[in-house]
Design an enzyme around this catalytic site. Structure first.
Site, mmCIF file in Angstrom:
data_model
loop_
_atom_site.group_PDB
_atom_site.id
_atom_site.type_symbol
_atom_site.label_atom_id
_atom_site.label_comp_id
_atom_site.label_asym_id
_atom_site.label_seq_id
_atom_site.Cartn_x
_atom_site.Cartn_y
_atom_site.Cartn_z
ATOM 1 N N ASN A 8 1.123 -1.061 -0.030
ATOM 2 C CA ASN A 8 -0.123 -0.081 -0.170
ATOM 3 C C ASN A 8 0.869 1.265 0.175
ATOM 4 O O ASN A 8 1.440 1.674 1.151
ATOM 5 C CB ASN A 8 -1.150 -0.057 1.047
ATOM 6 C CG ASN A 8 -1.903 1.060 1.246
ATOM 7 O OD1 ASN A 8 -1.748 2.118 0.496
ATOM 8 N ND2 ASN A 8 -2.789 1.202 2.205
ATOM 9 N N ARG A 89 -2.502 -2.008 -3.576
ATOM 10 C CA ARG A 89 -3.647 -1.511 -3.337
ATOM 11 C C ARG A 89 -3.758 -0.254 -4.078
ATOM 12 O O ARG A 89 -2.741 0.708 -4.143
ATOM 13 C CB ARG A 89 -3.755 -1.229 -1.923
ATOM 14 C CG ARG A 89 -4.981 -0.105 -1.627
ATOM 15 C CD ARG A 89 -4.782 0.474 -0.114
ATOM 16 N NE ARG A 89 -6.212 1.006 0.147
ATOM 17 C CZ ARG A 89 -6.141 2.329 0.639
ATOM 18 N NH1 ARG A 89 -5.258 2.669 1.083
ATOM 19 N NH2 ARG A 89 -7.244 2.722 1.034
ATOM 20 N N HIS A 178 -12.789 1.986 0.569
ATOM 21 C CA HIS A 178 -12.569 0.822 1.522
ATOM 22 C C HIS A 178 -13.279 -0.438 0.771
ATOM 23 O O HIS A 178 -13.789 -1.241 1.830
ATOM 24 C CB HIS A 178 -13.381 1.485 2.805
ATOM 25 C CG HIS A 178 -12.968 2.340 3.686
ATOM 26 N ND1 HIS A 178 -13.773 3.414 4.326
ATOM 27 C CD2 HIS A 178 -11.491 2.539 3.926
ATOM 28 C CE1 HIS A 178 -12.843 4.103 5.068
ATOM 29 N NE2 HIS A 178 -11.638 3.768 4.823
ATOM 30 N N ARG A 238 -11.942 14.348 8.882
ATOM 31 C CA ARG A 238 -12.777 14.662 7.709
ATOM 32 C C ARG A 238 -14.242 14.828 8.289
ATOM 33 O O ARG A 238 -14.720 14.116 9.248
ATOM 34 C CB ARG A 238 -12.979 13.636 6.643
ATOM 35 C CG ARG A 238 -11.655 13.303 6.127
ATOM 36 C CD ARG A 238 -11.929 12.351 4.751
ATOM 37 N NE ARG A 238 -10.772 11.772 4.336
ATOM 38 C CZ ARG A 238 -10.357 10.282 4.261
ATOM 39 N NH1 ARG A 238 -11.358 9.486 4.874
ATOM 40 N NH2 ARG A 238 -9.305 10.105 3.874
ATOM 41 N N GLU A 382 -7.581 -6.242 4.472
ATOM 42 C CA GLU A 382 -7.627 -5.870 3.155
ATOM 43 C C GLU A 382 -6.346 -6.655 2.466
ATOM 44 O O GLU A 382 -6.189 -6.936 1.301
ATOM 45 C CB GLU A 382 -7.475 -4.185 3.154
ATOM 46 C CG GLU A 382 -8.695 -3.635 3.438
ATOM 47 C CD GLU A 382 -8.568 -2.419 3.807
ATOM 48 O OE1 GLU A 382 -8.005 -2.102 5.030
ATOM 49 O OE2 GLU A 382 -8.886 -1.222 3.243
#
Ligand code: AMP
Length: 396
Positions: A8, A89, A178, A238, A382
């Protein structure tokens, strides 16, 4: 025995996990942070030990070379040819990719083309791809997209109610994020439910970033993130959903410029912005427990925004069989799970087994047999999805 590395790559970071795929075992994992600075940090875990080194790492290429040298030095691999595949990813696959793919020139050019939709991420993923390609050219490379799982959304769920030409000409629509996590957790949930033919699942991925997804019969039908990860629930920094008119108002009234407002919504809002304490859920929870009212308000907003999406998705799915909690907050905070389930209890007939919620570990059911909706905790993985897709596509 095939070894596969899940990667990633971010703009200044690179996370990795090396798997022995026959048994799906993680042999080593770690992260490079602050790449490009004098005090970059390289952390690698192996055999229960964790090495942390601070050193200058000029770029991703240097980081990858250092990683591979370390794998040899620590005898984690004898020969780099043991690494047969690299799974990358990729945050934004746009409408091009509804599943993982082997990376070729066409895929590279599409990931590059989509950088306008993910300016911080897609270029970094390509940097990571090139760094591995140069260092271990014999290993195959696969891209696993965070948006792919949500490509099953129908236009009525992904088109924004703004002039259609912005979708048709400029690709403005909901893409979600996601997806790899929502896919893993909802698949695992279906397994734990005994693989029923029909299932209505809501996955709550609650971490520093957070999103909820409605999954019907294994397919994502709606998700809370949007054109970018700024939409949806309140997150660490956020804002999630706000009235877009706030942007213009702040520009006119406060004199911020557009870039400052967008930065504020991405980096200075959410738990941090409301509490003034921290973006980290644990810090906000602790401050609230010590009587900090704004920290308590931040938690209250966070929980209400999560249940608002659960309510929407309950309707969209025509009911719900299971709610799954995952990611940092969802996996680790029995307090957050309990608060959210308490707020849903009356409407959905949810009953939590406190012992399973507080004391249980790993994948588990935390609702009682009387509960009308099953509630699960399923730690996301993941990296494993990335490694599995890499193995499958490369026929390893
Ligand atoms: P992630 O982005 O998935 O790594 O999640 C990070 C978030 O999980 C942060 O807000 C952390 O405060 C939160 N988190 C991690 N461990 C715990 C815990 N034991 N209790 C509450 N929140 C936690």
């Amino acid at each position: 025995m095939s070894k596969i590395i899940s990667v990633n790559a971010g703009s200044s970071s690179l996370k990795f996990q090396l798997f022995e795929m026959d048994d799906e075992i993680v042999i080593t994992s770690g992260v490079f942070e602050r790449i490009g600075l004098e005090d970059s940090i390289f952390t690698i875990k192996y055999n229960g030990e964790k090495d942390v080194t601070t050193l200058p790492i000029e770029n991703h290429k240097v980081a990858v070379q250092l990683l591979l040298d370390t794998l040899i030095k620590k005898e984690i691999v004898k020969d780099l040819d043991e690494i047969k595949g690299v799974g990358h990813r990729v945050v934004q696959g746009g409408a091009y990719f509804d599943q993982s793919v082997i990376i070729d020139e066409d895929v590279v050019s599409k990931i590059d083309e989509l950088k306008s939709l993910a300016p911080l991420h897609n270029p970094a993923h390509l940097t990571g791809y090139y760094a591995f390609k140069e260092a271990i050219p014999n290993a195959g490379a696969v891209a696993v997209f965070d948006t792919a799982f949500h490509q099953t959304l129908e236009p009525k769920s992904y088109i924004y109610p703004i002039p259609y030409k912005y979708y048709a000409e400029n690709k403005v629509r909901k893409y979600g994020a996601h997806g790899t996590s929502h896919f893993y957790v909802s698949s695992r949930c279906r397994e734990m439910m005994g693989n029923p033919e029909h299932s209505r699942i809501i996955v709550a991925h609650l971490g520093a970033g957070g999103s909820l997804t409605a999954v019907k019969d294994g397919k994502s039908i709606n998700t809370s993130m949007g054109f970018t990860p700024l939409a949806g629930i309140m997150m660490g920094t956020r804002s999630g959903d706000v009235d877009p008119s706030v942007i213009d108002y702040l520009i006119e009234e406060v004199g911020l410029d557009m870039k400052e407002v967008i930065k504020m919504l991405n980096k200075e809002s959410g738990l941090l912005g409301v509490s003034g304490v921290s973006s980290d859920f644990r810090d906000v929870q602790e401050a609230a427990a010590n009587g900090n009212e704004r920290a308590q308000l931040a938690l209250d907003i966070f929980f209400r925004r999560v249940i608002a999406y659960i309510g929407r998705y309950f309707i969209a799915l025509g009911g719900v069989d299971a709610i799954c909690f995952t990611a940092g907050i969802g996996e680790n905070s029995f307090f957050a799970r309990k608060e959210i389930c308490n707020l849903l209890a009356e409407a959905l007939g949810i009953e939590i087994d406190d012992d399973a919620n507080v004391n249980g570990k790993g994948d588990r059911l935390i609702s009682t047999p009387n509960s009308k909706v099953k509630v699960y905790v399923i730690p996301t993985n993941e990296e494993l999805v990335i490694a599995r897709d890499t193995k499958r596509l490369l026929n390893l």
